[in-house]
Design a protein around this motif. Sequence first.
Motif, PDB file in Angstrom:
ATOM      1  N   LEU A  97       0.814  -1.218   0.000  1.00 22.91           N
ATOM      2  CA  LEU A  97       0.000   0.000   0.000  1.00 22.91           C
ATOM      3  C   LEU A  97       0.846   1.266   0.000  1.00 22.91           C
ATOM      4  CD1 LEU A  97      -2.675  -1.052   2.629  1.00 22.91           C
ATOM      5  CD2 LEU A  97      -2.910  -1.034   0.153  1.00 22.91           C
ATOM      6  N   GLY A  98       2.144   1.091   0.049  1.00 23.12           N
ATOM      7  CA  GLY A  98       3.031   2.238   0.089  1.00 23.12           C
ATOM      8  C   GLY A  98       2.948   3.110  -1.143  1.00 23.12           C
ATOM      9  N   VAL A  99       2.520   2.522  -2.263  1.00 22.55           N
ATOM     10  CA  VAL A  99       2.392   3.295  -3.494  1.00 22.55           C
ATOM     11  C   VAL A  99       1.405   4.439  -3.290  1.00 22.55           C
ATOM     12  CG1 VAL A  99       1.660   3.171  -5.903  1.00 22.55           C
ATOM     13  CG2 VAL A  99       2.994   1.314  -4.916  1.00 22.55           C
ATOM     14  N   ILE A 100       0.324   4.176  -2.577  1.00 22.10           N
ATOM     15  CA  ILE A 100      -0.689   5.206  -2.320  1.00 22.10           C
ATOM     16  C   ILE A 100      -0.099   6.310  -1.452  1.00 22.10           C
ATOM     17  CG2 ILE A 100      -2.928   5.647  -1.245  1.00 22.10           C
ATOM     18  CD1 ILE A 100      -3.683   2.760  -2.077  1.00 22.10           C
ATOM     19  N   VAL A 101       0.676   5.947  -0.449  1.00 23.43           N
ATOM     20  CA  VAL A 101       1.294   6.945   0.431  1.00 23.43           C
ATOM     21  C   VAL A 101       2.322   7.762  -0.346  1.00 23.43           C
ATOM     22  CG1 VAL A 101       2.599   7.283   2.564  1.00 23.43           C
ATOM     23  CG2 VAL A 101       0.860   5.500   2.451  1.00 23.43           C
ATOM     24  N   PHE A 102       3.102   7.100  -1.222  1.00 24.57           N
ATOM     25  CA  PHE A 102       4.047   7.829  -2.061  1.00 24.57           C
ATOM     26  C   PHE A 102       3.316   8.804  -2.980  1.00 24.57           C
ATOM     27  CE2 PHE A 102       7.170   4.122  -1.705  1.00 24.57           C
ATOM     28  CZ  PHE A 102       7.918   4.761  -0.734  1.00 24.57           C
ATOM     29  N   LEU A 103       2.172   8.393  -3.488  1.00 27.29           N
ATOM     30  CA  LEU A 103       1.375   9.254  -4.358  1.00 27.29           C
ATOM     31  C   LEU A 103       0.881  10.481  -3.596  1.00 27.29           C
ATOM     32  CD1 LEU A 103       0.094   9.563  -7.169  1.00 27.29           C
ATOM     33  CD2 LEU A 103      -1.880   8.337  -6.292  1.00 27.29           C
ATOM     34  N   ILE A 104       0.451  10.292  -2.352  1.00 23.43           N
ATOM     35  CA  ILE A 104       0.003  11.420  -1.522  1.00 23.43           C
ATOM     36  C   ILE A 104       1.161  12.399  -1.298  1.00 23.43           C
ATOM     37  CG2 ILE A 104      -0.759  12.045   0.814  1.00 23.43           C
ATOM     38  CD1 ILE A 104      -2.387   9.389   0.770  1.00 23.43           C
ATOM     39  N   ALA A 105       2.348  11.871  -1.001  1.00 22.21           N
ATOM     40  CA  ALA A 105       3.515  12.736  -0.792  1.00 22.21           C
ATOM     41  C   ALA A 105       3.867  13.492  -2.070  1.00 22.21           C
ATOM     42  CB  ALA A 105       4.708  11.901  -0.326  1.00 22.21           C
ATOM     43  N   TYR A 106       3.793  12.816  -3.200  1.00 18.87           N
ATOM     44  CA  TYR A 106       4.098  13.460  -4.479  1.00 18.87           C
ATOM     45  C   TYR A 106       3.104  14.579  -4.778  1.00 18.87           C
ATOM     46  CZ  TYR A 106       4.904  14.053  -9.475  1.00 18.87           C
ATOM     47  OH  TYR A 106       5.157  14.576 -10.708  1.00 18.87           O
ATOM     48  N   ILE A 107       1.826  14.317  -4.557  1.00 19.19           N
ATOM     49  CA  ILE A 107       0.805  15.333  -4.809  1.00 19.19           C
ATOM     50  C   ILE A 107       1.005  16.535  -3.888  1.00 19.19           C
ATOM     51  CG2 ILE A 107      -1.669  15.815  -4.588  1.00 19.19           C
ATOM     52  CD1 ILE A 107      -2.156  12.994  -5.706  1.00 19.19           C
ATOM     53  N   LYS A 108       1.311  16.268  -2.616  1.00 18.83           N
ATOM     54  CA  LYS A 108       1.552  17.370  -1.683  1.00 18.83           C
ATOM     55  C   LYS A 108       2.751  18.204  -2.129  1.00 18.83           C
ATOM     56  CE  LYS A 108       2.132  18.450   3.162  1.00 18.83           C
ATOM     57  NZ  LYS A 108       2.169  17.978   4.520  1.00 18.83           N
ATOM     58  N   TYR A 109       3.793  17.532  -2.603  1.00 19.39           N
ATOM     59  CA  TYR A 109       4.992  18.244  -3.053  1.00 19.39           C
ATOM     60  C   TYR A 109       4.706  19.090  -4.292  1.00 19.39           C
ATOM     61  CZ  TYR A 109       9.739  19.073  -4.670  1.00 19.39           C
ATOM     62  OH  TYR A 109      10.896  19.680  -5.088  1.00 19.39           O
ATOM     63  N   LYS A 110       3.980  18.530  -5.252  1.00 24.48           N
ATOM     64  CA  LYS A 110       3.750  19.220  -6.514  1.00 24.48           C
ATOM     65  C   LYS A 110       2.680  20.306  -6.431  1.00 24.48           C
ATOM     66  CE  LYS A 110       5.855  17.980  -9.993  1.00 24.48           C
ATOM     67  NZ  LYS A 110       6.997  18.689 -10.506  1.00 24.48           N
ATOM     68  N   THR A 111       1.774  20.231  -5.461  1.00 23.26           N
ATOM     69  CA  THR A 111       0.667  21.188  -5.427  1.00 23.26           C
ATOM     70  C   THR A 111       0.835  22.283  -4.386  1.00 23.26           C
ATOM     71  OG1 THR A 111      -0.607  19.775  -3.938  1.00 23.26           O
ATOM     72  CG2 THR A 111      -0.966  19.479  -6.314  1.00 23.26           C
ATOM     73  N   THR A 112       1.960  22.318  -3.715  1.00 24.63           N
ATOM     74  CA  THR A 112       2.251  23.419  -2.801  1.00 24.63           C
ATOM     75  C   THR A 112       3.180  24.379  -3.527  1.00 24.63           C
ATOM     76  OG1 THR A 112       2.046  21.979  -0.885  1.00 24.63           O
ATOM     77  CG2 THR A 112       3.219  24.043  -0.562  1.00 24.63           C
ATOM     78  N   GLU A 113       2.717  25.591  -3.731  1.00 26.60           N
ATOM     79  CA  GLU A 113       3.502  26.588  -4.458  1.00 26.60           C
ATOM     80  C   GLU A 113       3.672  27.830  -3.588  1.00 26.60           C
ATOM     81  OE1 GLU A 113       2.368  27.323  -8.586  1.00 26.60           O
ATOM     82  OE2 GLU A 113       0.988  25.630  -8.405  1.00 26.60           O
ATOM     83  N   LEU A 114       4.854  28.387  -3.621  1.00 25.22           N
ATOM     84  CA  LEU A 114       5.146  29.621  -2.905  1.00 25.22           C
ATOM     85  C   LEU A 114       6.126  30.419  -3.749  1.00 25.22           C
ATOM     86  CD1 LEU A 114       5.120  31.426  -0.360  1.00 25.22           C
ATOM     87  CD2 LEU A 114       7.029  30.070   0.481  1.00 25.22           C
ATOM     88  N   ALA A 115       5.775  31.652  -4.015  1.00 26.78           N
ATOM     89  CA  ALA A 115       6.656  32.500  -4.825  1.00 26.78           C
ATOM     90  C   ALA A 115       6.337  33.957  -4.546  1.00 26.78           C
ATOM     91  CB  ALA A 115       6.464  32.200  -6.308  1.00 26.78           C
ATOM     92  N   PHE A 116       7.232  34.810  -4.993  1.00 27.47           N
ATOM     93  CA  PHE A 116       6.891  36.216  -5.021  1.00 27.47           C
ATOM     94  C   PHE A 116       7.351  36.776  -6.354  1.00 27.47           C
ATOM     95  CE2 PHE A 116      10.959  36.130  -2.810  1.00 27.47           C
ATOM     96  CZ  PHE A 116      11.694  37.084  -3.493  1.00 27.47           C
ATOM     97  N   THR A 117       6.591  37.758  -6.770  1.00 28.05           N
ATOM     98  CA  THR A 117       6.865  38.423  -8.038  1.00 28.05           C
ATOM     99  C   THR A 117       7.343  39.829  -7.725  1.00 28.05           C
ATOM    100  OG1 THR A 117       4.641  39.345  -8.284  1.00 28.05           O
ATOM    101  CG2 THR A 117       4.979  37.102  -9.087  1.00 28.05           C
TER     102      THR A 117
END
Length: 195
Positions: A97-117
């Motif tokens: 079931l670790g694949v699902i947990v890895f997928l959650i971590a990947y989604i969290k990593y890719k969908t958190t954005e922080l920047a300034f313009t």
Amino acid sequence: MPIVSLIARERKQNKPQQNTPFASQILPMFAIILATLWIRAFIHQVSFYMKEIRNMASYIEGTLIKGEKLVYVGNISLWTLAPLLLLGFVLLIAYGLGVIVFLIAYIKYKTTELAFTNKRVVAKFGFISRRTMEINITKVESIQVHQNIMGRIFNYGSLVITGSGESQAPIVGISNPMEFRRAFMEAQDMAQKDQ
């Protein structure tokens, strides 16, 4: 009766019944086909969401206005995802079931954005449920950096951006928070000089 005939008769009585071809051959093949179809459907669904995440334009890049340029992009630190990755590894070995947990971590990593313009600070969290924060760069009063011992060692921490007297929720787990703050202060000075 001779003993040999008794043994032969007992063997005939205890002889297992011949399975029909349906029970012995067709049912296992049917189960394998169903399992294969289920796995293919699951992989297709996961690959669809992964493609959506990969191809999804950055929220920040998508909201830039005319004359606005990205100055600095911050990332979530992989060290803050270490508990999820460790759990995924353990579950992968134990139950698969670790694949699902890895997928959650990947989604969290890719969908958190922080920047300034050159005009504002932008933060976005979440994939399906989205939470954003945008503050004009000249309205930011301070950026506080919070780092515990592990954060100092592995160079990650939380940022608390305060704008116009209103404290915002901390942005947790950002890598290189001191570099983000330094680059922001320089950009804010440039923006105030341009006004």
